[in-house]
Structures are given as C-alpha cells and as structure tokens.
Design an enzyme around this catalytic site. Structure first.
Site, PDB file in Angstrom:
ATOM      1  N   ASN A  13      -2.302  -4.659   4.401  1.00  0.00           N
ATOM      2  CA  ASN A  13      -2.800  -3.724   3.337  1.00  0.00           C
ATOM      3  C   ASN A  13      -1.780  -3.552   2.031  1.00  0.00           C
ATOM      4  O   ASN A  13      -0.929  -3.764   2.506  1.00  0.00           O
ATOM      5  CB  ASN A  13      -1.990  -2.060   4.429  1.00  0.00           C
ATOM      6  CG  ASN A  13      -1.848  -0.533   3.475  1.00  0.00           C
ATOM      7  OD1 ASN A  13      -2.437  -0.741   2.682  1.00  0.00           O
ATOM      8  ND2 ASN A  13      -0.807   0.178   3.392  1.00  0.00           N
ATOM      9  N   TRP A  14      -2.545  -3.419   1.314  1.00  0.00           N
ATOM     10  CA  TRP A  14      -2.145  -4.483   0.350  1.00  0.00           C
ATOM     11  C   TRP A  14      -2.011  -3.370  -1.056  1.00  0.00           C
ATOM     12  O   TRP A  14      -1.185  -3.080  -2.040  1.00  0.00           O
ATOM     13  CB  TRP A  14      -3.911  -4.698  -0.497  1.00  0.00           C
ATOM     14  CG  TRP A  14      -3.336  -6.238  -0.060  1.00  0.00           C
ATOM     15  CD1 TRP A  14      -3.235  -6.659   1.299  1.00  0.00           C
ATOM     16  CD2 TRP A  14      -5.239  -7.298  -0.782  1.00  0.00           C
ATOM     17  NE1 TRP A  14      -4.261  -7.740   0.916  1.00  0.00           N
ATOM     18  CE2 TRP A  14      -4.426  -8.363  -0.190  1.00  0.00           C
ATOM     19  CE3 TRP A  14      -5.532  -7.153  -1.834  1.00  0.00           C
ATOM     20  CZ2 TRP A  14      -5.618  -9.760  -0.069  1.00  0.00           C
ATOM     21  CZ3 TRP A  14      -6.073  -8.265  -2.539  1.00  0.00           C
ATOM     22  CH2 TRP A  14      -6.564  -9.208  -1.281  1.00  0.00           C
ATOM     23  N   HIS A  98      -2.333   6.857   7.043  1.00  0.00           N
ATOM     24  CA  HIS A  98      -1.404   6.097   5.733  1.00  0.00           C
ATOM     25  C   HIS A  98      -0.110   7.105   6.215  1.00  0.00           C
ATOM     26  O   HIS A  98      -0.155   7.522   5.213  1.00  0.00           O
ATOM     27  CB  HIS A  98      -1.710   4.728   4.944  1.00  0.00           C
ATOM     28  CG  HIS A  98      -0.133   4.225   4.728  1.00  0.00           C
ATOM     29  ND1 HIS A  98       0.972   4.662   3.559  1.00  0.00           N
ATOM     30  CD2 HIS A  98      -0.277   2.825   5.609  1.00  0.00           C
ATOM     31  CE1 HIS A  98       1.727   3.600   3.848  1.00  0.00           C
ATOM     32  NE2 HIS A  98       1.359   2.682   4.913  1.00  0.00           N
ATOM     33  N   GLU A 100       2.314   6.748   3.533  1.00  0.00           N
ATOM     34  CA  GLU A 100       2.376   6.796   1.696  1.00  0.00           C
ATOM     35  C   GLU A 100       1.131   8.554   1.736  1.00  0.00           C
ATOM     36  O   GLU A 100       1.461   8.825   0.396  1.00  0.00           O
ATOM     37  CB  GLU A 100       2.193   6.206   1.191  1.00  0.00           C
ATOM     38  CG  GLU A 100       3.584   4.721   1.018  1.00  0.00           C
ATOM     39  CD  GLU A 100       2.765   3.506   1.004  1.00  0.00           C
ATOM     40  OE1 GLU A 100       1.989   2.871   0.808  1.00  0.00           O
ATOM     41  OE2 GLU A 100       4.063   2.526   1.605  1.00  0.00           O
ATOM     42  N   GLU A 170       3.835   3.034  12.996  1.00  0.00           N
ATOM     43  CA  GLU A 170       4.627   2.568  11.380  1.00  0.00           C
ATOM     44  C   GLU A 170       5.701   3.809  12.235  1.00  0.00           C
ATOM     45  O   GLU A 170       5.283   4.833  11.083  1.00  0.00           O
ATOM     46  CB  GLU A 170       3.562   2.980  10.614  1.00  0.00           C
ATOM     47  CG  GLU A 170       2.668   1.830  10.560  1.00  0.00           C
ATOM     48  CD  GLU A 170       2.413   1.757   9.104  1.00  0.00           C
ATOM     49  OE1 GLU A 170       2.313   0.322   9.135  1.00  0.00           O
ATOM     50  OE2 GLU A 170       1.854   2.341   8.780  1.00  0.00           O
ATOM     51  N   SER A 216       7.538  -3.162   8.066  1.00  0.00           N
ATOM     52  CA  SER A 216       8.162  -4.293   7.666  1.00  0.00           C
ATOM     53  C   SER A 216       8.075  -5.899   8.533  1.00  0.00           C
ATOM     54  O   SER A 216       9.408  -6.031   8.677  1.00  0.00           O
ATOM     55  CB  SER A 216       9.382  -4.459   7.194  1.00  0.00           C
ATOM     56  OG  SER A 216       9.849  -3.680   6.008  1.00  0.00           O
ATOM     57  N   GLY A 237       2.277  -4.385   5.550  1.00  0.00           N
ATOM     58  CA  GLY A 237       2.301  -4.420   3.380  1.00  0.00           C
ATOM     59  C   GLY A 237       2.968  -5.171   2.929  1.00  0.00           C
ATOM     60  O   GLY A 237       1.630  -6.419   2.638  1.00  0.00           O
ATOM     61  N   GLY A 238       3.735  -5.288   2.566  1.00  0.00           N
ATOM     62  CA  GLY A 238       4.515  -6.445   1.413  1.00  0.00           C
ATOM     63  C   GLY A 238       4.272  -7.896   1.715  1.00  0.00           C
ATOM     64  O   GLY A 238       3.630  -8.602   1.191  1.00  0.00           O
TER      65      GLY A 238
END
Ligand code: PEP
Length: 254
Positions: A13-14, A98, A100, A170, A216, A237-238
């Site tokens: 997930n960019w 998501h 966010e 998540e 993470s 993600g990251g």
C-alpha cells in the site's frame, strides 16, 4: 488449518507516495526480485500512478491495485473515482476501508459496505481492511469491533463473490507505528475472522478466504507472522516503498 488451500498475497500500500516516473523506477526495481514468487504480489498505488504501474508490471505476475473507490458508478461526486473507472484501466485490485480513510475521510462501516459492493460489481478483487483501536483492544472488545466491521462489509456478498475478497486485519495501533501485533495476537484475530466467515458462509468458503495481517510488517518480522496458520500474506505500508524490504517479505511468504 487448511492453509494449503490458500495462496498468500503480499500487497504493498503505497499510500500518497510516488509520482508516475518514480512508480516505474520502483516497480522496475521490484520486478527481478519477485519474479519467482509463489505468492500473489500486488502493488496498490495512487490513482495518478495506476497507468504507470500497469505499464511497468506488464508481462509479469505482479498485479496492480487502487487504494480506494467510490460507491457510485458515476455522477456528481467531484474528485471521486469509480470502481468501473479503475477496472476499465485493467486494474485488478482495490483496497477498501483502510484505517487512514476511516480516520481522515469519514469512512464508515456503511460506506465500506457500499464501496465493497461497487468494487465487486465492477469485477475488482477487494482488499478489505478491518482493525481495532488501541483502547478497544484494552477493553477486550477487539472481536466485537472487527466482527461488526466484517459483517457489515460482507452483507449482501455472495459465496461466489467472497472469492474476490481478501480481508486484511490491521490493528490500528500497529499501522505506521513500528508496533507489530505478536504473531499469536494476529493469528488469534485472523482465526476468529475465519470462524466468523464460516458462520456467514460455509466452512469451505472460510477455508479458502485469504486473511492478511498488516501493521508494521517488515523484512525482519514477516517470517514469523507469515508462518502462522491463519495469516495468509500481508498488507504492507512503509516497507512496500523499498524494493529490497518488499521483496524480502514476498520471499518470506514463499
Ligand atoms: C498499511 O498502510 O496498511 C500498513 C500496514 O502500514 P505499515 O506497514 O507502514 O504499518
């Protein structure tokens, strides 16, 4: 646990990162590193990068996904993008719900249900995110929260359509924080989601359902998480913005 019935999927997930040119560069770095992957590999990118991602992944097994879609087919929704528009590009996946988006964009369980419906109708595969807040875990209501999210999102989904749903568990407190659920914590929730799916559909349907962990996940912790009986891949993600880190997670899933 019938884990062999499911092919794990590692999805990046960019988020709101990368230009189209940078998208091509990163995918060209990822490509040789994941070319022998046994698991599914997906890169979910901003709308503006979908075309570049499709071009860069052409001829590979890497699939492209969007990070959201609207619930309507078309209409007066300035600034929005429909599932059909995404599908028409040749994109296969879309992330829905998501954290966010729930946090910053007013996403609710009902809009999640409607977006899921639109995505399925358009022929997309949905990566449906669910997860509890830290205080909800501390109050021991994790499964009530997640059960509600799953039940509402899947209401109206047929057993056939369930084959195009991936659930990504998540825990909100683990997204982008460096905190990871322990492998046992994540597996417990994923197992409970699978039991819930068995009660909503059939045990055979639930045994086929891919349930990822996200929060993470990185090159170091992926092996342990992905070895658990109910964790069928990850939403990353990251670490998905670095070709070496992302491909190391893909290798761990193999
Ligand atoms: C995510 O964005 O879905 C996610 C899990 O982020 P991170 O891996 O950075 O925690």
């Amino acid at each position: 646990m019938n884990k062999q019935l499911r092919r794990p999927v590692i999805a990046g997930n960019w988020k709101m990162n990368k230009t189209p040119a940078e998208t091509s560069v990163l995918i060209n770095e990822i490509k040789p590193l994941v070319k022998d992957a046994q698991c599914g590999v997906v890169v979910c990118v901003p709308y503006t990068n979908l075309q570049a991602a499709l071009e860069a992944t052409a001829g590979t097994d890497i699939k492209v996904g969007a990070e959201n879609c609207h619930w309507a087919k078309s209409g007066a929704f300035t600034g929005e993008i429909s599932a059909e528009m995404i599908k028409s590009l040749g994109v296969a996946y879309v992330i829905i719900a998501h954290r966010e988006r729930r946090h910053y964009s007013g996403e609710t369980d009902l809009t999640v249900r409607d977006r899921t419906r639109a995505a399925l109708d358009a022929g997309l595969t949905v990566i449906l995110c669910v997860g509890e807040l830290l205080w909800e875990r501390e109050q021991n209501i994790t499964m009530e929260v997640i059960g509600k999210q799953v039940k509402i999102a899947l209401s109206g989904v047929s057993a056939d359509e369930l084959k195009r749903i991936i659930i990504a568990y998540e825990p909100v407190w683990a997204i982008g924080t460096g905190l990871t659920a322990t492998a046992e914590q994540a597996d417990e929730v994923n197992g409970a989601i699978r039991s819930l799916a068995a009660s909503l559909f059939t045990q055979a349907d639930a045994d086929r359902l891919v349930i990822q962990y996200g929060g993470s996940m990185n090159a170091k912790n992926a092996g342990e998480l992905l070895s658990m009986p109910n964790i069928d891949g990850g939403l990353i993600g990251g670490a998905s913005l670095n070709a070496d880190d992302f491909s190391a997670i893909v290798k761990a899933a193999n």
